[in-house]
Design an enzyme around this catalytic site. Sequence first.
Site, PDB file in Angstrom:
ATOM      1  N   ASP A 118      -6.842 -11.305  -1.447  1.00 47.70           N
ATOM      2  CA  ASP A 118      -7.352 -10.897  -2.761  1.00 47.70           C
ATOM      3  C   ASP A 118      -7.756 -12.085  -3.641  1.00 47.70           C
ATOM      4  O   ASP A 118      -8.490 -11.914  -4.614  1.00 47.70           O
ATOM      5  CB  ASP A 118      -6.280 -10.108  -3.522  1.00 47.70           C
ATOM      6  N   CYS A 155       0.830  -1.210   0.000  1.00 48.14           N
ATOM      7  CA  CYS A 155       0.000   0.000   0.000  1.00 48.14           C
ATOM      8  C   CYS A 155       0.868   1.266   0.000  1.00 48.14           C
ATOM      9  O   CYS A 155       0.397   2.349  -0.339  1.00 48.14           O
ATOM     10  CB  CYS A 155      -0.916   0.027   1.219  1.00 48.14           C
ATOM     11  N   ILE A 170      -7.124 -27.273   2.957  1.00 51.92           N
ATOM     12  CA  ILE A 170      -6.615 -26.055   2.303  1.00 51.92           C
ATOM     13  C   ILE A 170      -7.503 -24.857   2.644  1.00 51.92           C
ATOM     14  O   ILE A 170      -8.727 -24.911   2.489  1.00 51.92           O
ATOM     15  CB  ILE A 170      -6.556 -26.227   0.765  1.00 51.92           C
TER      16      ILE A 170
HETATM   17  P1  FAD Z   1      -0.585  -9.860  -1.547  1.00 48.71           P
HETATM   18  O1  FAD Z   1      -0.327  -8.979  -0.392  1.00 48.71           O
HETATM   19  O2  FAD Z   1      -0.545  -9.286  -2.892  1.00 48.71           O
HETATM   20  O3  FAD Z   1       0.436 -11.065  -1.457  1.00 48.71           O
HETATM   21  C1  FAD Z   1       0.405 -12.124  -2.371  1.00 48.71           C
HETATM   22  C2  FAD Z   1       1.816 -12.665  -2.523  1.00 48.71           C
HETATM   23  O4  FAD Z   1       1.725 -13.976  -3.034  1.00 48.71           O
HETATM   24  C3  FAD Z   1       2.661 -11.875  -3.508  1.00 48.71           C
HETATM   25  O5  FAD Z   1       3.825 -11.371  -2.885  1.00 48.71           O
HETATM   26  C4  FAD Z   1       3.010 -12.892  -4.599  1.00 48.71           C
HETATM   27  O6  FAD Z   1       4.322 -12.738  -5.078  1.00 48.71           O
HETATM   28  C5  FAD Z   1       2.843 -14.193  -3.859  1.00 48.71           C
HETATM   29  N1  FAD Z   1       2.531 -15.325  -4.753  1.00 48.71           N
HETATM   30  C6  FAD Z   1       1.541 -15.373  -5.667  1.00 48.71           C
HETATM   31  N2  FAD Z   1       1.549 -16.591  -6.268  1.00 48.71           N
HETATM   32  C7  FAD Z   1       2.538 -17.298  -5.706  1.00 48.71           C
HETATM   33  C8  FAD Z   1       3.026 -18.617  -5.898  1.00 48.71           C
HETATM   34  N3  FAD Z   1       2.486 -19.448  -6.770  1.00 48.71           N
HETATM   35  N4  FAD Z   1       4.052 -19.032  -5.128  1.00 48.71           N
HETATM   36  C9  FAD Z   1       4.623 -18.198  -4.215  1.00 48.71           C
HETATM   37  N5  FAD Z   1       4.195 -16.937  -3.993  1.00 48.71           N
HETATM   38  C10 FAD Z   1       3.166 -16.498  -4.724  1.00 48.71           C
HETATM   39  N6  FAD Z   1      -5.357  -1.925   0.250  1.00 48.71           N
HETATM   40  C11 FAD Z   1      -5.888  -1.128   1.197  1.00 48.71           C
HETATM   41  O7  FAD Z   1      -6.729  -1.576   1.971  1.00 48.71           O
HETATM   42  N7  FAD Z   1      -5.500   0.194   1.301  1.00 48.71           N
HETATM   43  C12 FAD Z   1      -4.569   0.728   0.482  1.00 48.71           C
HETATM   44  O8  FAD Z   1      -4.216   1.904   0.610  1.00 48.71           O
HETATM   45  C13 FAD Z   1      -4.015  -0.086  -0.526  1.00 48.71           C
HETATM   46  N8  FAD Z   1      -3.095   0.419  -1.376  1.00 48.71           N
HETATM   47  C14 FAD Z   1      -2.530  -0.413  -2.299  1.00 48.71           C
HETATM   48  C15 FAD Z   1      -1.566   0.103  -3.153  1.00 48.71           C
HETATM   49  C16 FAD Z   1      -0.955  -0.726  -4.085  1.00 48.71           C
HETATM   50  C17 FAD Z   1       0.048  -0.151  -5.011  1.00 48.71           C
HETATM   51  C18 FAD Z   1      -1.307  -2.102  -4.157  1.00 48.71           C
HETATM   52  C19 FAD Z   1      -0.632  -3.007  -5.142  1.00 48.71           C
HETATM   53  C20 FAD Z   1      -2.279  -2.620  -3.323  1.00 48.71           C
HETATM   54  C21 FAD Z   1      -2.886  -1.782  -2.391  1.00 48.71           C
HETATM   55  N9  FAD Z   1      -3.881  -2.263  -1.532  1.00 48.71           N
HETATM   56  C22 FAD Z   1      -4.434  -1.449  -0.595  1.00 48.71           C
HETATM   57  C23 FAD Z   1      -4.359  -3.647  -1.647  1.00 48.71           C
HETATM   58  C24 FAD Z   1      -3.677  -4.569  -0.658  1.00 48.71           C
HETATM   59  O9  FAD Z   1      -2.307  -4.386  -0.737  1.00 48.71           O
HETATM   60  C25 FAD Z   1      -4.070  -5.993  -0.979  1.00 48.71           C
HETATM   61  O10 FAD Z   1      -5.469  -6.115  -0.867  1.00 48.71           O
HETATM   62  C26 FAD Z   1      -3.411  -6.985  -0.026  1.00 48.71           C
HETATM   63  O11 FAD Z   1      -2.027  -6.891  -0.090  1.00 48.71           O
HETATM   64  C27 FAD Z   1      -3.850  -8.401  -0.394  1.00 48.71           C
HETATM   65  O12 FAD Z   1      -3.177  -9.303   0.400  1.00 48.71           O
HETATM   66  P2  FAD Z   1      -2.902 -10.781  -0.125  1.00 48.71           P
HETATM   67  O13 FAD Z   1      -2.145 -11.479   0.965  1.00 48.71           O
HETATM   68  O14 FAD Z   1      -4.143 -11.397  -0.602  1.00 48.71           O
HETATM   69  O15 FAD Z   1      -1.993 -10.593  -1.404  1.00 48.71           O
END
Ligand code: FAD
Length: 564
Positions: free
Chosen positions: A291, A45, A286
Site C-alpha cells: 500500500d 481483510c 531499498i
Molecule cells: P499492511 O498489511 O497494512 O502492513 C503494514 C504493516 O507495517 C502494519 O502492520 C504496520 O503496523 C507496519 N508498520 C508501519 N510503519 C512501521 C514502522 N515504521 N515500523 C514498523 N512497522 C511499521 N484487500 C483486499 O485485496 N481484499 C480485501 O478484502 C481487503 N479487505 C481489507 C479489510 C480491512 C479492514 C483492511 C484494513 C484492509 C483490507 N484490504 C483488503 C487491504 C489489504 O489488507 C492491504 O492492501 C494489504 O494489507 C497491504 O499490505 P501492506 O504489506 O502494504 O501493508
Amino acid sequence: MNPKRIVIVGGVAGGASAAARARRLSEDAEIIVLERGPHVSFANCGLPYFIGGEIGSRDSLLVQTPESLKARFNLDVRPWTEALEIRAEAREVSTRNVRTGETSVLPYDALVIATGASPVRPPIPGIDRPGHFVVRTVPDAERIQEWIVTRAARRAVVVGGGYIGLEMAEQLRLRGLDISLVEALPQVMAPLDPEMAAPLQEELHNNGIRLHLGDGVSAFEAPELGEGDWASVVLLKSGTRIPADLVILGLGVRPETGLARSAGLKLGATGGIAVDDQLRTSDPHIWAVGDAVEIRDPVTGSPGLIPLAGPANRQGRLAADSIFGRPGHYGGTWGTAVLRVFSMTAACTGPNERALQRAGVRYQAVHLHPQSHAGYYPGAQPIALKILYAPDSGRLLGAQAVGKDGVDKRIDVLATALQAGMTVDDLADLELAYAPPVGSAKDPVNLAGMIAQNVRDGSMPVVQWHELGAHLAERAILLDVRTAPERAEGAIPGSRHIPLHDLRTRLAELSADHDIVVHCATGQRSYYATRLLNHHGRRAFNLSGAFRTWKAAKDAGWIPSQTS
Ligand code: FAD
C-alpha cells in the site's frame, strides 16, 4: 546481490511475503522483520468479519506468529518494534521498542519498506471523540467489539462507502445494529460506474441500511441536552443530524511514507513511494512494496494508489526475488477487486469510465444481464455485467459485474483476459467450463465479447443510458419490445410499445423519419428488433443494458425526470 542481512519494515501482507520468499531463496541471509504492532502476518481483510461475528475467534486472524515464523522460516521477527529513521548513506535503520522505549540501530545490506497505508482522518471537528474507530489492526477490531458490548450499542454511523465501509456496515447490521452510511460521493464503491453501484445501494437499502449519499460530514458533535446518551451526533453538510453509539471511519487510506522520506527516497505524483518494475526505490539498497508504493495502471499508464492485498503479496515476493538478482518484473496493478454485501457481490477489474475519461483513453461500453447459469436449471440469478474496450483494436480495458451468483468467476476470467491483452474477439472465442448448474454454453464472458463484436462491426449500434436523453431530444422514437405484462411492471416514460413478435407486422406505425432506440428488459430481444429494423432500412439503436440498466441508473437518481 547476496545480502548478508535483509531488514523488512512491516510484517503483514507485503512484508511477510517478502520475508518468507527471501528465506526460500537463501538459507544463509539473516532476515529481520520489524513490526510496530503486536501481530505479524494477520488477516486484516478478515477484521470486519471478526467484528461482525462471522469469524468467531480472534486467533483465526493470526495466520502466523513470530514463533511460527521463526520455526518454519528462521525469521527474526520483532513485534512492538518501530523503525524510526532510515539512514540510507550509512545503510542503517534506527528502531525503538514501543513498549520499553529502548532504541537501537540496525545495519542492513538490503531493506524492504512494507509499511502499508494509514486510515485518513480529515480535520473534521470532533473526529477524535470517544466511540470513533478506524479498522486496520486486530487491536482496532477488539476495541470496536468491546465498545459495542460495554455500551450495548444499538446505532452506528459508518462514514465512507468504500469496501471497508460497506463491509463494516454489512457486518454491524448482521449484528443487529441500526446503521446509517454516509458517503460524500453520490454513489458507493467509487471503482464502479454509477449504474453498476446502483444494485449494491439497493441491496444495502433493502437490508435496512440508511444511505446518505452525496452528503459529507461537517462535524461530530456531543449530543445536545435531552438528545440522549449518544457517543456522537454526526452532523451532515445537508443539516441532517444522526445520533450514534459508535462511528466507523472508513474514509480511505494514505500511504505510510514517513520512513521513505527520512531516507530521502523519491515519492511519486500520488504521494506513494516511487519504485521501478522490480520494486526498487530510488536507493539501490531499498525496495518498497504494498500500500505504501505508487503503482502504474497498465491500461491508462497513469500513476495510482491501489491498496489491495493481492498486489501487496505479489510485490513482496517479487522484491525478494529482485534482492537476490532474480529476473522478473511487476507489470502494474489492475485493481481487480471483489466485495460481498449481504446477498450481493460486486467485482471489477481495470479502470472504470471515469478513470478512462480522466486519462483520455477512448472506449466503448456494453452492458448485459446474463444468467449466472443455464436459465432452465433452478436458481439462476441475473448478473449485471459491463465491459469497456478500445473501439479501434477491440482490446479489453475493464469490466464490472454485480449480482447474487457467479460474479467473482466472471470478473476473474475478465481480469485474466485483461492482463493477457485480449480483445473482445478473444472473449467471444474463450472456451469456458459449462454444466447447467454452474454456467451456460455461451458463458456471460462469451456473450460480452459477442455483443461488443456486434457493436464494433456495426450490426448493433448502441445508445448508453446517459445518452438516451440526447437522442430523445433529437426526436428519436423510444421503442419498448417487451411483452405487455413486463411493461405493466414499469416503463420508460415516452416509450412506444410494440412487442417483438408483433414488430414485423406493425412496422408502418414507426415513422421512417426518425431514429429508433429499442429496448427490452436486458438487451437481447431489443438486439433482434434492432437487426429487424436495420434490415428494413431504419436507423435503429439498442439501449445498452436495456430497461434493467436504465432503471438501475434511474432509481439511483442518475437520470433526471424530464429526460426519462
Ligand atoms: P499492511 O498489511 O497494512 O502492513 C503494514 C504493516 O507495517 C502494519 O502492520 C504496520 O503496523 C507496519 N508498520 C508501519 N510503519 C512501521 C514502522 N515504521 N515500523 C514498523 N512497522 C511499521 N484487500 C483486499 O485485496 N481484499 C480485501 O478484502 C481487503 N479487505 C481489507 C479489510 C480491512 C479492514 C483492511 C484494513 C484492509 C483490507 N484490504 C483488503 C487491504 C489489504 O489488507 C492491504 O492492501 C494489504 O494489507 C497491504 O499490505 P501492506 O504489506 O502494504 O501493508
